[in-house]
Design an enzyme around this catalytic site. Structure first.
Site, PDB file in Angstrom:
ATOM      1  CD  GLU A 144      15.897  59.824  47.311  1.00 20.44           C
ATOM      2  OE1 GLU A 144      15.531  58.692  46.970  1.00 20.44           O
ATOM      3  OE2 GLU A 144      16.593  60.568  46.591  1.00 20.44           O
ATOM      4  CD  GLU A 173      20.809  61.023  47.057  1.00 22.38           C
ATOM      5  OE1 GLU A 173      20.453  60.550  45.966  1.00 22.38           O
ATOM      6  OE2 GLU A 173      20.552  60.497  48.153  1.00 22.38           O
TER       7      GLU A 173
HETATM    8  O1  AHR Z   1      22.405  58.010  44.570  1.00 20.26           O
HETATM    9  C1  AHR Z   1      21.638  56.877  44.262  1.00 20.26           C
HETATM   10  C2  AHR Z   1      20.294  56.848  44.968  1.00 20.26           C
HETATM   11  O2  AHR Z   1      19.484  57.876  44.458  1.00 20.26           O
HETATM   12  C3  AHR Z   1      20.301  57.112  46.458  1.00 20.26           C
HETATM   13  O3  AHR Z   1      20.529  55.956  47.205  1.00 20.26           O
HETATM   14  C4  AHR Z   1      18.918  57.612  46.716  1.00 20.26           C
HETATM   15  O4  AHR Z   1      18.849  58.464  47.818  1.00 20.26           O
HETATM   16  C5  AHR Z   1      18.529  58.286  45.413  1.00 20.26           C
HETATM   17  O5  AHR Z   1      17.267  57.917  44.992  1.00 20.26           O
END
Ligand code: AHR
Length: 505
Positions: free
Chosen positions: A172, A291
């Site tokens: 990110e 994610e």
């Molecule tokens: O999964 C929790 C967080 O969400 C992770 O660390 C990050 O990559 C995302 O913003």
């Protein structure tokens, strides 16, 4: 209410990549410590790994696990997590305002991954560090021996290289919250140079560049295009992240959030193909949705509220039946993009917005969202069929007309088995489903399994009642003259398994 679909063996989207059933272990909250790793727990093995969590991970069918973050990786020094445990330093984890003991590191993760039977997917720190540290980690992990770092791995008890293939180039990196956040030009160049160096260390690696942190980032679209202008030739995949929650008790809207995920994937595909066109390249970059999940983010006070604890209870969301149905729609959305999405990771595996919950010194149990994942991982095999679907709709902002039926089907070419996954988004009415099955051979119903609200969408599993919500077999589904007939209960996730009729039957 009635809905129908037509499936044909001749119309397929792509082959299900087994890496679509990935998960994510971050050094965050209690995902690692007292989640997958808890020395002294009655279920801990000789390495301190919780056998109950390993067992649930295998049962869930997880195929791949991303590690060690997440936001955590952007301040992580991998060297802290190798070597004798008693010599490892405790550090401030600046991403989550926690204290990181480093008792669990690379060797422990690889040991865990082997026991869990999952492929490791590593992220390198491109926040506070750069190409040199990434190359060092790769040499330590994958080089057979005869160099300082590979020999150090051997000295630390792992004579064989770890052979980690899949690597994330940071995490990110567009997010202002990220340690060492970058502009698209800065990150694109850094990703390109890091990829170049990593490929020199190990040409067999597969590399994932960071896409936008979420579709709602102001720079979404231009970030992807600019980053790929720099590193298109050097990377294999581009990442997407998305978390959804229910707003203002609008359950109907929450149930439609997979439409956002669907549009997000289409937009990223269009953007990466636009870069390919500009570069006159036939390369079709693949996507890593590394994610995704339901996360009740508005209930999270953020890392600012943390007080440097060792294993704080961070975002331990409890999921109800509705969340499980929604997770089912995300899994189907990923499957419908099997032609471009090759890797996906539900975030996270244990305790932190997770399908598996544990108590320190206590039990581990399945959250509601465990079940659709386990079904998809087990039964989605072979080709994803391109279905023609006709469904009643309902109105939900900001999506417009939302189909009541969400469905996808896969066909295993080896066994001839067909699995239809289907969600009825209607809160009160059953949905009568017919599916015309063309060219798929004579099929019979094996079973219809459903996870349904049964009048209460808010039911959850707890430590006291760990199996309050679980899938059950449904009656009445059948195949007649090549047409599947089934009734999907109100607000339900369904798996309809069909197998070739045996000769003589
Ligand atoms: O999964 C929790 C967080 O969400 C992770 O660390 C990050 O990559 C995302 O913003």
């Amino acid at each position: 209410m009635q809905a129908r679909f037509t499936a044909s063996a001749d119309f397929t989207i792509g082959v299900v990549d087994r890496r679509l059933f990935g998960s994510f272990v971050e050094h965050m909250g209690r995902c690692v410590y007292t989640g997958i790793y808890e020395p002294g727990h009655p279920e801990a093995d000789e390495a301190g790994l919780r056998k109950d969590v390993l067992e649930l991970t295998r049962e869930m069918g997880v195929t791949l696990v991303r590690y060690p973050g997440g936001n955590f990786v952007s301040g992580y020094r991998w060297e802290d997590g190798v070597g004798p445990v008693e010599q490892r330093p405790s550090r401030l984890d600046l991403a989550w305002r926690s204290v990181e003991s480093n008792a669990f590191g690379l060797h422990e993760f690889i040991g865990w991954a082997r026991k869990a039977q999952v492929e490791p997917m590593m992220a390198v720190n491109l926040g506070t560090r750069g190409p040199q540290e990434a190359a060092d980690l790769l040499e330590y992990a994958n080089h057979p021996g005869g160099t300082r770092l590979s020999d150090l791995r051997r000295a630390h008890g792992s004579p064989d290289p770890f052979g980690i293939r899949l690597w994330c180039l940071g995490n990110e990196m567009d997010g202002p919250w990220q340690l060492g956040a970058k502009t698209a030009d800065e990150y694109g160049r850094l990703a390109n140079e890091t990829a170049k160096v990593m490929r020199l260390v190990d040409p067999t690696v597969e590399l994932v560049a960071c896409g936008s942190s979420m579709r709602s980032m102001a720079t979404f679209g231009s970030w992807e295009a600019t980053v790929l202008d720099h590193c298109f030739e050097q990377v294999d995949l581009l990442s997407l992240h998305a978390y959804y929650e229910e707003h203002d008790q609008d359950l109907a809207g929450f149930l439609a959030t997979a439409l956002d995920m669907d549009a997000f994937i289409d937009e990223v595909v269009a953007t990466v193909d636009h870069v390919a066109a500009k570069k006159r390249s036939p390369k079709r970059l693949r996507l890593s949705f590394d994610e995704w999940n339901v996360w009740f983010q508005r209930a999270f006070a953020g890392p600012e509220a943390q007080t440097w604890e060792d294993e704080p209870r961070l975002i331990e969301d409890t999921y109800d039946v509705a969340a499980a149905v929604v997770v089912g729609t995300y899994l189907m959305t990923l499957l419908r993009h099997a032609d471009r999405v090759s890797v996906a990771c539900q975030a996270q595996l244990a305790n932190v917005i997770a399908p598996i919950r544990t108590e320190p010194g206590g039990p581990a149990w399945r959250q509601t969202i465990f079940h659709p994942f386990a079904h998809a991982a087990r039964f989605a095999r072979g080709d994803v069929l391109r279905l023609a679907v006709s469904s009643p709709t309902y109105a939900a902002e900001p999506y417009g007309d939302v189909p009541v039926l969400d469905t996808v089907a896969t066909r295993d070419g080896e066994t001839g088995e067909v699995t239809v996954f289907a969600v009825n988004r209607d809160l009160t009415e059953p949905l009568s489903l017919t599916g015309a099955l063309h060219g798929l051979g004579r099929l019979d119903l094996v079973e219809h399994v459903t996870l349904a609200a049964d009048g209460d969408a808010r039911r959850v599993n707890t430590r006291e009642q760990p199996d309050a919500v679980r899938p059950r077999r449904a009656d009445g589904a059948r195949v007649v003259d090549g047409v599947l007939h089934a009734t999907l209960p109100p607000l339900s996730w369904n798996v309809l398994r069909l197998a070739p009729v045996r000769r003589g039957a």
